[in-house]
Design a protein around this motif. Sequence first.
Motif, PDB file in Angstrom:
ATOM      1  N   GLY A  25       0.751   2.598   2.414  1.00 38.46           N
ATOM      2  CA  GLY A  25       0.757   1.256   2.883  1.00 38.46           C
ATOM      3  C   GLY A  25      -0.763   0.468   2.901  1.00 38.46           C
ATOM      4  O   GLY A  25      -1.342   1.383   3.385  1.00 38.46           O
ATOM      5  N   GLY A  27      -0.887  -3.028   3.313  1.00 42.68           N
ATOM      6  CA  GLY A  27      -0.797  -4.478   3.803  1.00 42.68           C
ATOM      7  C   GLY A  27      -0.175  -4.090   5.435  1.00 42.68           C
ATOM      8  O   GLY A  27      -0.790  -3.498   6.292  1.00 42.68           O
ATOM      9  N   SER A  28       0.873  -4.844   5.660  1.00 43.01           N
ATOM     10  CA  SER A  28       1.480  -4.979   6.942  1.00 43.01           C
ATOM     11  C   SER A  28       1.923  -3.344   7.178  1.00 43.01           C
ATOM     12  O   SER A  28       2.013  -3.352   8.452  1.00 43.01           O
ATOM     13  CB  SER A  28       2.674  -5.741   7.224  1.00 43.01           C
ATOM     14  N   LEU A  29       1.999  -2.721   6.191  1.00 42.95           N
ATOM     15  CA  LEU A  29       2.409  -1.357   6.376  1.00 42.95           C
ATOM     16  C   LEU A  29       1.492  -0.391   7.090  1.00 42.95           C
ATOM     17  O   LEU A  29       1.715   0.630   7.590  1.00 42.95           O
ATOM     18  CB  LEU A  29       3.087  -0.437   5.080  1.00 42.95           C
ATOM     19  N   ALA A  70      -0.936  -9.428   1.131  1.00 41.69           N
ATOM     20  CA  ALA A  70      -1.514  -8.768   0.649  1.00 41.69           C
ATOM     21  C   ALA A  70      -0.665  -8.123  -0.824  1.00 41.69           C
ATOM     22  O   ALA A  70       0.436  -7.837  -0.534  1.00 41.69           O
ATOM     23  CB  ALA A  70      -1.945  -7.515   1.235  1.00 41.69           C
ATOM     24  N   GLU A  99      10.544  -5.385   1.591  1.00 39.03           N
ATOM     25  CA  GLU A  99       9.467  -5.619   0.446  1.00 39.03           C
ATOM     26  C   GLU A  99      10.252  -6.450  -0.740  1.00 39.03           C
ATOM     27  O   GLU A  99       9.561  -6.449  -1.708  1.00 39.03           O
ATOM     28  CB  GLU A  99       8.838  -4.583   0.066  1.00 39.03           C
ATOM     29  N   TYR A 103       8.076  -7.846  -4.507  1.00 40.44           N
ATOM     30  CA  TYR A 103       7.469  -6.434  -4.548  1.00 40.44           C
ATOM     31  C   TYR A 103       8.260  -5.341  -5.400  1.00 40.44           C
ATOM     32  O   TYR A 103       9.521  -5.590  -5.234  1.00 40.44           O
ATOM     33  CB  TYR A 103       7.061  -5.789  -3.406  1.00 40.44           C
ATOM     34  N   TYR A 133       4.503  -0.257  -2.946  1.00 36.89           N
ATOM     35  CA  TYR A 133       5.165  -1.465  -3.226  1.00 36.89           C
ATOM     36  C   TYR A 133       4.003  -2.341  -3.710  1.00 36.89           C
ATOM     37  O   TYR A 133       2.911  -2.670  -2.872  1.00 36.89           O
ATOM     38  CB  TYR A 133       5.893  -2.281  -1.868  1.00 36.89           C
ATOM     39  N   TYR A 168      -0.918 -11.816  10.463  1.00 36.69           N
ATOM     40  CA  TYR A 168      -0.698 -10.719   9.447  1.00 36.69           C
ATOM     41  C   TYR A 168      -2.506 -10.467   9.084  1.00 36.69           C
ATOM     42  O   TYR A 168      -2.810  -9.512   8.911  1.00 36.69           O
ATOM     43  CB  TYR A 168      -0.001 -11.208   8.139  1.00 36.69           C
TER      44      TYR A 168
HETATM   45  C1  SIN Z   1       2.156  -2.652   2.068  1.00 33.12           C
HETATM   46  O1  SIN Z   1       1.739  -3.098   3.124  1.00 33.12           O
HETATM   47  O2  SIN Z   1       1.944  -1.590   1.709  1.00 33.12           O
HETATM   48  C2  SIN Z   1       2.889  -3.763   1.155  1.00 33.12           C
HETATM   49  C3  SIN Z   1       2.874  -5.198   1.476  1.00 33.12           C
HETATM   50  C4  SIN Z   1       2.964  -5.804   2.801  1.00 33.12           C
HETATM   51  O3  SIN Z   1       4.053  -5.465   3.221  1.00 33.12           O
HETATM   52  O4  SIN Z   1       2.286  -6.331   3.680  1.00 33.12           O
END
Ligand code: SIN
Length: 204
Positions: A25, A27-29, A70, A99, A103, A133, A168
């Motif tokens: 991950g 981004g948010s992950l 992202a 996603e 994605y 993703y 975010y």
């Molecule tokens: C991720 O975080 O890896 C993918 C993009 C997101 O969900 O922000």
Amino acid sequence: MSHHSRDATGQGAPLAERSSLWLFGYGSLIYKAGFDFQQRRPAHIRGWRRRFWQGSHDHRGTLSNPGRVATLVAEEGAVCHGMAYRIGPEVLAGLDIREKNGYRRFMTPLWFDDGDSRGTTSKDEGDDEALVYIATEGNEAWLGEASAPEIAAHISAAVGPSGPNRDYLLLLAQSLREMGHNDAHVFAVEEALLALEGRRHTTG
Ligand code: SIN
């Protein structure tokens, strides 16, 4: 797709048949898992750069006022730091829904920040690569390149079902800082957002 990476659909053993796999991950992950995992470890991938070039209709914005989130763009020599999770394949269905707004899955080699090349003691096929993703140019929510102030202005005006777009950005920047990483793009957008909000605050 960069040289070492490959699409995760239609090649190799289906992920659903693996007993477990690495998810990377960026981004948010990084800051919000929201699924069960067996391990969580700082890691990075190579040949990819994090960019706020993807629109969000379903999490941090709406169809009429998309947010910016992202994605990754291929760049020779780049390193993208994030978080790796060891997951069971049952987690994938939920991730695909999370996603779904542009994605798609791909597999790419994974490096752990502590220098350990595999991170598991097992010798399962694919333990040295991760599922990622990615939202690529041309998907239905793609927004593309813009300057840091433009991206910040966009982010400050967007809210979606998962909350304000600014959260975010700020959570991602904070997580990267806590992990000891300097992501010039993310920090430039964060600085522009805070400057914008400060100006708005002081001018009422
Ligand atoms: C991720 O975080 O890896 C993918 C993009 C997101 O969900 O922000």
